[in-house]
Design a protein around this motif. Sequence first.
Motif, mmCIF file in Angstrom:
data_model
loop_
_atom_site.group_PDB
_atom_site.id
_atom_site.type_symbol
_atom_site.label_atom_id
_atom_site.label_comp_id
_atom_site.label_asym_id
_atom_site.label_seq_id
_atom_site.Cartn_x
_atom_site.Cartn_y
_atom_site.Cartn_z
ATOM 1 N N ILE A 48 37.415 43.803 33.855
ATOM 2 C CA ILE A 48 37.650 43.568 32.434
ATOM 3 C C ILE A 48 39.038 43.008 32.139
ATOM 4 O O ILE A 48 39.176 41.962 31.501
ATOM 5 C CB ILE A 48 37.464 44.885 31.625
ATOM 6 C CG1 ILE A 48 36.059 45.457 31.834
ATOM 7 C CG2 ILE A 48 37.750 44.646 30.144
ATOM 8 C CD1 ILE A 48 34.948 44.591 31.299
ATOM 9 N N TYR A 49 40.052 43.673 32.646
ATOM 10 C CA TYR A 49 41.424 43.350 32.228
ATOM 11 C C TYR A 49 41.877 41.977 32.728
ATOM 12 O O TYR A 49 42.368 41.160 31.955
ATOM 13 C CB TYR A 49 42.381 44.428 32.718
ATOM 14 C CG TYR A 49 43.785 44.296 32.163
ATOM 15 C CD1 TYR A 49 44.082 44.709 30.861
ATOM 16 C CD2 TYR A 49 44.816 43.759 32.925
ATOM 17 C CE1 TYR A 49 45.357 44.588 30.343
ATOM 18 C CE2 TYR A 49 46.094 43.633 32.414
ATOM 19 C CZ TYR A 49 46.357 44.046 31.118
ATOM 20 O OH TYR A 49 47.627 43.925 30.608
ATOM 21 N N LEU A 50 41.720 41.717 34.015
ATOM 22 C CA LEU A 50 42.190 40.454 34.584
ATOM 23 C C LEU A 50 41.452 39.248 34.019
ATOM 24 O O LEU A 50 42.088 38.265 33.619
ATOM 25 C CB LEU A 50 42.085 40.497 36.111
ATOM 26 C CG LEU A 50 42.666 39.273 36.851
ATOM 27 C CD1 LEU A 50 44.140 39.098 36.523
ATOM 28 C CD2 LEU A 50 42.470 39.427 38.362
ATOM 29 N N PRO A 51 40.109 39.255 33.942
ATOM 30 C CA PRO A 51 39.430 38.099 33.323
ATOM 31 C C PRO A 51 39.861 37.863 31.884
ATOM 32 O O PRO A 51 40.024 36.719 31.457
ATOM 33 C CB PRO A 51 37.942 38.479 33.408
ATOM 34 C CG PRO A 51 37.868 39.429 34.552
ATOM 35 C CD PRO A 51 39.136 40.224 34.491
ATOM 36 N N GLY A 52 40.063 38.947 31.126
ATOM 37 C CA GLY A 52 40.519 38.780 29.752
ATOM 38 C C GLY A 52 41.908 38.208 29.680
ATOM 39 O O GLY A 52 42.224 37.381 28.819
ATOM 40 N N LEU A 53 42.781 38.621 30.611
ATOM 41 C CA LEU A 53 44.154 38.119 30.643
ATOM 42 C C LEU A 53 44.183 36.626 30.898
ATOM 43 O O LEU A 53 44.973 35.890 30.318
ATOM 44 C CB LEU A 53 44.941 38.861 31.722
ATOM 45 C CG LEU A 53 46.446 38.612 31.789
ATOM 46 C CD1 LEU A 53 47.129 39.132 30.536
ATOM 47 C CD2 LEU A 53 47.033 39.266 33.031
ATOM 48 N N ARG A 54 43.270 36.177 31.747
ATOM 49 C CA ARG A 54 43.234 34.750 32.080
ATOM 50 C C ARG A 54 42.796 33.897 30.906
ATOM 51 O O ARG A 54 43.042 32.694 30.881
ATOM 52 C CB ARG A 54 42.267 34.530 33.251
ATOM 53 C CG ARG A 54 42.796 35.035 34.585
ATOM 54 C CD ARG A 54 41.747 34.955 35.657
ATOM 55 N NE ARG A 54 42.263 35.331 36.956
ATOM 56 C CZ ARG A 54 41.508 35.584 38.015
ATOM 57 N NH1 ARG A 54 40.173 35.512 37.910
ATOM 58 N NH2 ARG A 54 42.046 35.928 39.172
ATOM 59 N N GLN A 55 42.136 34.509 29.919
ATOM 60 C CA GLN A 55 41.632 33.754 28.778
ATOM 61 C C GLN A 55 42.599 33.731 27.601
ATOM 62 O O GLN A 55 42.322 33.109 26.583
ATOM 63 C CB GLN A 55 40.293 34.347 28.310
ATOM 64 C CG GLN A 55 39.187 34.228 29.337
ATOM 65 C CD GLN A 55 38.964 32.806 29.792
ATOM 66 O OE1 GLN A 55 38.892 31.891 28.977
ATOM 67 N NE2 GLN A 55 38.848 32.605 31.097
#
Length: 251
Positions: A48-55
């Motif tokens: 959850i956290y890393l994919p959201g950070l990339r966006q």
Amino acid sequence: MPYLGIGFHVIIAVFFAVHAVRTQQNMYWLLILFAFPGLGSVVYFFAIYLPGLRQTRGARAAKRAIGQLVDPNRAVREARDAFDRAPTVDHRMRLGAALLDAGEPKAALEHYEAAASGPFATDPALLLGLARAQFATGGHAAAIAALERLFASQPQARQQADPALLYARALAASDAPGTRAAFEQALSCASDAAARCLFADWLTARGEPADRERAQALYAEIVHDGKHWPRHAREHNREWLQRAQGALGKA
């Protein structure tokens, strides 16, 4: 010492739990995080956290900046390769946009003009790209005409930040009637500080006391708002904030 390790895992789990609540994730994540704080945190980070950070906007901007440093001509090269393989209107427009972003407006204009001579002459993206290229090469009157064709075929484009501001700038550069109204329209749908700053610049150049007063108010708004912008917004609006600060310093 083992207690410190357990405490650190719990702190990380609490951090991700707060993130899960704020971003409205499924509540089963809270169960996972608190039942298995170490493993649950690792899973949450990658799921959850890393994919959201990339966006995030900042992450996307950083990725573009790194790409420009490592391979500044990649976008143009890939767009040119695509166009060479299949010279479609879409690929021509993509190449034109890449050339514009790379600081080659004359080459971009050639592609947009070629695309505009075909059956897609009223395509909104094409007309906006054409106007951008015309404006960048000093063809202000041509940019006005292209944007007016865009507004005629897509009236809602007047309510969109980019075409509205470009239209105001083209009118201002041509010293054309309707510039003030166009800037007011651009202000009403602005997505950043550019419209306020450019309108203030135009008002200042007019030299009328009332216009100078309005310009100072616009500059002051930008500086005031800049104190409360998050980091990515300050970075995005850096040019306009600096120009506003400079204009207020000269007043």
